[in-house]
Design an enzyme around this catalytic site. Sequence first.
Site: not given
Length: 269
Positions: A49, A60
């Site tokens: 990824e 995040d």
Amino acid sequence: MSRIEKRFRDLRGAGRRALVTFVTAGDPHPDVTLPLMHALVEAGADVIELGVPFSDPMADGPVIQLGNERALVHGVTLDQVLDLVQRFRARDADTPVVLMGYLNPIEAKGYAETAARAAEVGVDGFIVVDMPPEEAADLHGCLREAGLDLIFLLAPTSDESRIRAVCERASGFVYYVSLKGVTGAAHLDSGAVARKVAQIRSITDLPVGVGFGIRDGESAARIAQVSDAVVVGSALVSRVAERASQPQSIPAHVAELVATMRAAMDAAA
């Protein structure tokens, strides 16, 4: 058959689980990412990824947010990330690469143009964190036409109707976020993960990958026993940050942790 489908099929036949590794493109410098990607594969990563840097990565935690900031200092763009994948493919034609990030850079470039260029350079799929499936029809259509997967997220709070709605639209694999919170959180409950993964598997035949909260060989092994893939990100980006002032040492430093996780997962299997 796509690279992602083939990789999961081959691993299933071997009785193994996929190790999916996340790093942010351009962190801490654009010259580091290509050797880092190859080092991840050599250490045992099955899928990469690759994070597309974005100024407001809302899902995040601080570790990956700082990774985005380090990449953005160098002005890393979606086009540069696509060029990087093309360079990766010159040496590695087999490892699936999924671009993970947020919708804004894709919208700015255009869905059709993004999909066409991504397919041309060897990207296999996208995870677009802030694109809910109810609003993804246009992007999904462009990616599907280009032969690319669109991978959606499920959460601990996803009920059966939500799981069905996501799985009807998903391809490649389903990404189960193992905890409530942002990337890098630590409170991983493998029992709860096992129960949720079982529920998802009762609804779809797609592989189920589990991420968030996996930081070492022991946690990777526990999750490998109940899922089809272990997704690790913040732990790797933390290692990048530790050697940001010594960029030449980053690939080996990150690969060391990946190899430990791979060994632990294989031993658990």
